[in-house]
Design a protein around this motif. Sequence first.
Motif, PDB file in Angstrom:
ATOM      1  N   ALA A 294       0.797  -1.260   0.019  1.00  0.00           N
ATOM      2  CA  ALA A 294       0.052   0.092  -0.003  1.00  0.00           C
ATOM      3  C   ALA A 294       0.750   1.307  -0.085  1.00  0.00           C
ATOM      4  O   ALA A 294       0.631   2.054  -0.646  1.00  0.00           O
ATOM      5  CB  ALA A 294      -0.825  -0.138   1.051  1.00  0.00           C
ATOM      6  N   ILE A 295       1.924   1.167   0.787  1.00  0.00           N
ATOM      7  CA  ILE A 295       2.755   2.436   0.946  1.00  0.00           C
ATOM      8  C   ILE A 295       3.687   2.503  -0.272  1.00  0.00           C
ATOM      9  O   ILE A 295       3.966   3.466  -0.852  1.00  0.00           O
ATOM     10  CB  ILE A 295       3.711   2.405   2.269  1.00  0.00           C
ATOM     11  N   ASP A 296       4.413   1.565  -0.701  1.00  0.00           N
ATOM     12  CA  ASP A 296       5.209   1.417  -1.940  1.00  0.00           C
ATOM     13  C   ASP A 296       4.407   1.909  -3.259  1.00  0.00           C
ATOM     14  O   ASP A 296       4.990   2.384  -4.002  1.00  0.00           O
ATOM     15  CB  ASP A 296       5.628  -0.161  -1.986  1.00  0.00           C
ATOM     16  N   GLY A 297       3.032   1.178  -2.955  1.00  0.00           N
ATOM     17  CA  GLY A 297       2.050   1.496  -4.121  1.00  0.00           C
ATOM     18  C   GLY A 297       2.047   3.300  -4.559  1.00  0.00           C
ATOM     19  O   GLY A 297       2.182   3.716  -5.532  1.00  0.00           O
ATOM     20  N   VAL A 298       1.920   3.865  -3.229  1.00  0.00           N
ATOM     21  CA  VAL A 298       1.766   5.338  -3.610  1.00  0.00           C
ATOM     22  C   VAL A 298       3.102   5.939  -3.632  1.00  0.00           C
ATOM     23  O   VAL A 298       3.301   6.844  -4.655  1.00  0.00           O
ATOM     24  CB  VAL A 298       1.273   5.922  -2.220  1.00  0.00           C
TER      25      VAL A 298
ATOM     26  N   ALA B  44       6.098  16.559   0.667  1.00  0.00           N
ATOM     27  CA  ALA B  44       5.152  15.792   1.753  1.00  0.00           C
ATOM     28  C   ALA B  44       5.569  14.195   1.825  1.00  0.00           C
ATOM     29  O   ALA B  44       5.967  13.721   3.049  1.00  0.00           O
ATOM     30  CB  ALA B  44       3.968  15.772   1.466  1.00  0.00           C
ATOM     31  N   LEU B  45       5.865  13.553   0.690  1.00  0.00           N
ATOM     32  CA  LEU B  45       6.210  12.264   0.551  1.00  0.00           C
ATOM     33  C   LEU B  45       7.745  12.147   0.947  1.00  0.00           C
ATOM     34  O   LEU B  45       7.928  11.082   1.429  1.00  0.00           O
ATOM     35  CB  LEU B  45       5.915  11.594  -0.700  1.00  0.00           C
ATOM     36  N   ASP B  46       8.343  13.159   0.695  1.00  0.00           N
ATOM     37  CA  ASP B  46       9.999  13.087   0.891  1.00  0.00           C
ATOM     38  C   ASP B  46      10.230  13.099   2.212  1.00  0.00           C
ATOM     39  O   ASP B  46      11.218  12.588   2.820  1.00  0.00           O
ATOM     40  CB  ASP B  46      10.576  14.223   0.209  1.00  0.00           C
ATOM     41  N   VAL B  47       9.290  13.663   3.122  1.00  0.00           N
ATOM     42  CA  VAL B  47       9.499  13.705   4.411  1.00  0.00           C
ATOM     43  C   VAL B  47       9.081  12.468   5.149  1.00  0.00           C
ATOM     44  O   VAL B  47       9.975  11.795   6.019  1.00  0.00           O
ATOM     45  CB  VAL B  47       8.351  14.677   5.251  1.00  0.00           C
ATOM     46  N   ILE B  48       8.558  11.360   4.446  1.00  0.00           N
ATOM     47  CA  ILE B  48       8.284  10.121   5.025  1.00  0.00           C
ATOM     48  C   ILE B  48       8.920   9.132   4.428  1.00  0.00           C
ATOM     49  O   ILE B  48       9.101   7.973   5.280  1.00  0.00           O
ATOM     50  CB  ILE B  48       6.610   9.944   4.540  1.00  0.00           C
ATOM     51  N   ARG B  49       9.700   9.423   3.243  1.00  0.00           N
ATOM     52  CA  ARG B  49      10.444   8.086   2.666  1.00  0.00           C
ATOM     53  C   ARG B  49      11.479   7.877   3.493  1.00  0.00           C
ATOM     54  O   ARG B  49      11.601   6.308   3.873  1.00  0.00           O
ATOM     55  CB  ARG B  49      10.998   8.813   1.307  1.00  0.00           C
TER      56      ARG B  49
ATOM     57  N   GLN C  28       6.375  -8.036  15.507  1.00  0.00           N
ATOM     58  CA  GLN C  28       4.950  -7.299  15.499  1.00  0.00           C
ATOM     59  C   GLN C  28       4.685  -5.949  15.702  1.00  0.00           C
ATOM     60  O   GLN C  28       3.957  -4.953  15.246  1.00  0.00           O
ATOM     61  CB  GLN C  28       3.995  -8.078  16.418  1.00  0.00           C
ATOM     62  N   ASN C  29       5.679  -5.271  16.613  1.00  0.00           N
ATOM     63  CA  ASN C  29       5.842  -3.957  16.955  1.00  0.00           C
ATOM     64  C   ASN C  29       6.286  -3.098  15.509  1.00  0.00           C
ATOM     65  O   ASN C  29       5.675  -2.183  15.285  1.00  0.00           O
ATOM     66  CB  ASN C  29       6.944  -3.724  18.038  1.00  0.00           C
ATOM     67  N   VAL C  30       7.195  -3.804  14.880  1.00  0.00           N
ATOM     68  CA  VAL C  30       7.567  -3.040  13.581  1.00  0.00           C
ATOM     69  C   VAL C  30       6.340  -3.039  12.492  1.00  0.00           C
ATOM     70  O   VAL C  30       6.324  -2.031  11.841  1.00  0.00           O
ATOM     71  CB  VAL C  30       9.050  -3.825  13.060  1.00  0.00           C
ATOM     72  N   LEU C  31       5.833  -4.227  12.440  1.00  0.00           N
ATOM     73  CA  LEU C  31       4.605  -4.202  11.536  1.00  0.00           C
ATOM     74  C   LEU C  31       3.579  -3.169  11.973  1.00  0.00           C
ATOM     75  O   LEU C  31       2.961  -2.687  11.055  1.00  0.00           O
ATOM     76  CB  LEU C  31       3.824  -5.706  11.718  1.00  0.00           C
ATOM     77  N   ALA C  32       3.323  -3.163  13.239  1.00  0.00           N
ATOM     78  CA  ALA C  32       2.467  -1.903  13.546  1.00  0.00           C
ATOM     79  C   ALA C  32       2.862  -0.563  13.206  1.00  0.00           C
ATOM     80  O   ALA C  32       1.848   0.211  13.004  1.00  0.00           O
ATOM     81  CB  ALA C  32       2.301  -1.931  15.335  1.00  0.00           C
ATOM     82  N   GLU C  33       4.123  -0.247  13.294  1.00  0.00           N
ATOM     83  CA  GLU C  33       4.832   1.159  13.011  1.00  0.00           C
ATOM     84  C   GLU C  33       4.424   1.034  11.142  1.00  0.00           C
ATOM     85  O   GLU C  33       3.946   2.071  10.843  1.00  0.00           O
ATOM     86  CB  GLU C  33       6.451   1.002  12.946  1.00  0.00           C
ATOM     87  N   ILE C  34       4.665   0.097  10.453  1.00  0.00           N
ATOM     88  CA  ILE C  34       4.375   0.204   9.127  1.00  0.00           C
ATOM     89  C   ILE C  34       3.116   0.589   8.879  1.00  0.00           C
ATOM     90  O   ILE C  34       2.586   1.130   7.841  1.00  0.00           O
ATOM     91  CB  ILE C  34       5.083  -0.899   8.143  1.00  0.00           C
TER      92      ILE C  34
ATOM     93  N   PRO D 261      -2.122   5.011   6.374  1.00  0.00           N
ATOM     94  CA  PRO D 261      -2.863   6.221   6.210  1.00  0.00           C
ATOM     95  C   PRO D 261      -2.094   7.527   5.972  1.00  0.00           C
ATOM     96  O   PRO D 261      -2.708   8.313   5.525  1.00  0.00           O
ATOM     97  CB  PRO D 261      -3.822   6.290   7.359  1.00  0.00           C
ATOM     98  N   VAL D 262      -1.253   7.411   6.709  1.00  0.00           N
ATOM     99  CA  VAL D 262      -0.202   8.802   6.760  1.00  0.00           C
ATOM    100  C   VAL D 262      -0.071   9.081   5.248  1.00  0.00           C
ATOM    101  O   VAL D 262      -0.057  10.210   4.663  1.00  0.00           O
ATOM    102  CB  VAL D 262       0.892   8.780   7.667  1.00  0.00           C
ATOM    103  N   VAL D 263       0.762   8.001   4.673  1.00  0.00           N
ATOM    104  CA  VAL D 263       1.354   8.173   3.424  1.00  0.00           C
ATOM    105  C   VAL D 263       0.097   8.461   2.165  1.00  0.00           C
ATOM    106  O   VAL D 263       0.225   9.065   1.264  1.00  0.00           O
ATOM    107  CB  VAL D 263       2.015   6.843   2.960  1.00  0.00           C
ATOM    108  N   GLN D 264      -1.128   7.498   2.336  1.00  0.00           N
ATOM    109  CA  GLN D 264      -2.196   7.754   1.515  1.00  0.00           C
ATOM    110  C   GLN D 264      -2.879   9.072   1.475  1.00  0.00           C
ATOM    111  O   GLN D 264      -3.236   9.722   0.571  1.00  0.00           O
ATOM    112  CB  GLN D 264      -3.236   6.592   1.840  1.00  0.00           C
ATOM    113  N   SER D 265      -2.908   9.773   2.936  1.00  0.00           N
ATOM    114  CA  SER D 265      -3.367  10.946   3.198  1.00  0.00           C
ATOM    115  C   SER D 265      -2.764  12.094   2.403  1.00  0.00           C
ATOM    116  O   SER D 265      -3.227  13.133   1.989  1.00  0.00           O
ATOM    117  CB  SER D 265      -3.527  11.266   4.532  1.00  0.00           C
ATOM    118  N   GLN D 266      -1.287  11.797   2.149  1.00  0.00           N
ATOM    119  CA  GLN D 266      -0.445  12.811   1.360  1.00  0.00           C
ATOM    120  C   GLN D 266      -0.826  13.052  -0.116  1.00  0.00           C
ATOM    121  O   GLN D 266      -0.858  14.019  -0.701  1.00  0.00           O
ATOM    122  CB  GLN D 266       0.997  12.392   1.496  1.00  0.00           C
ATOM    123  N   LEU D 267      -1.538  11.753  -0.522  1.00  0.00           N
ATOM    124  CA  LEU D 267      -1.840  11.885  -1.910  1.00  0.00           C
ATOM    125  C   LEU D 267      -3.364  12.382  -2.321  1.00  0.00           C
ATOM    126  O   LEU D 267      -3.757  13.073  -2.980  1.00  0.00           O
ATOM    127  CB  LEU D 267      -1.741  10.349  -2.561  1.00  0.00           C
ATOM    128  N   ASN D 268      -4.230  11.759  -1.512  1.00  0.00           N
ATOM    129  CA  ASN D 268      -5.681  11.727  -1.401  1.00  0.00           C
ATOM    130  C   ASN D 268      -6.150  13.501  -1.517  1.00  0.00           C
ATOM    131  O   ASN D 268      -6.611  13.895  -2.543  1.00  0.00           O
ATOM    132  CB  ASN D 268      -6.528  11.417  -0.415  1.00  0.00           C
TER     133      ASN D 268
END
Lengths: 154, 73
Positions: free
Chosen positions: A68-72, A93-98, A128-134, A139-146
């Motif tokens: 989902a993230i890589d797609g964006v 905005a995405l450069d901040v997240i990359r 599982q903690n790292v999974l929770a992070e990603i 939604p953070v990444v997708q909200s940059q696009l929407n």
Amino acid sequence: MKILLLPATLLISALLVAGLGGGCTTQLENGGAYAPGTNSASGVFVPTQAPDPALYVADASYKLAYDAIDGVLKFERENRAEVAKLSPKVKPALDVIRPTVKDVDRRWALARAAYKINPIPANLSTLQNVLAEIQRLVPVVQSQLNPNLSPPTP
Amino acid sequence: MEELAAISGLVTLAVKAAPEVEQVYKDAKTLITSLFNKGVITKAQQDASMQWADDHQAAVLAGNTPPEFEIEP
């Protein structure tokens, strides 16, 4: 764009509610990569190691969030000029997240490698903690696009 | 006219994004179905998941990250 990304976001949110194997009823077919074993001469399945549904859920959930993230990020990169034309705010905005995505991905790989070598609860918990992070980044990444790709209002 | 061009650009981008979004949707549906409906994860599904995770883990640990993760000028 908003319409297309919405179902994926909703489903991923539902996945978060489902949890990571806590009370999970996932059943693994014998002989799969997470439930390895062999059939004896009499046709009885003999496991070579205990089934690991928690790792399956963690892996499948990670792939889902990662895609989902890589797609964006990939979409923005491959259509940079068109996206910038519609909204110049998207790339910055995405450069901040990359860098965060890259860091989480690296820590996931380390955590998964550690769990596969030593599948103890503490290592599963780290994974599982790292999974929770990603998953939180989706939604953070997708909200940059929407909101940024809405046509200009007159 | 400017608005029309913007909408046209949005439609073009949405069409380009559709295949990737569709795949994420399918993966999510498979996983959620298995979790909520006591579905059995087939050998093929398990093998595919493990293969992806093993390959991705190896790539990341080897320092291979996709170009879209990098900040470009």
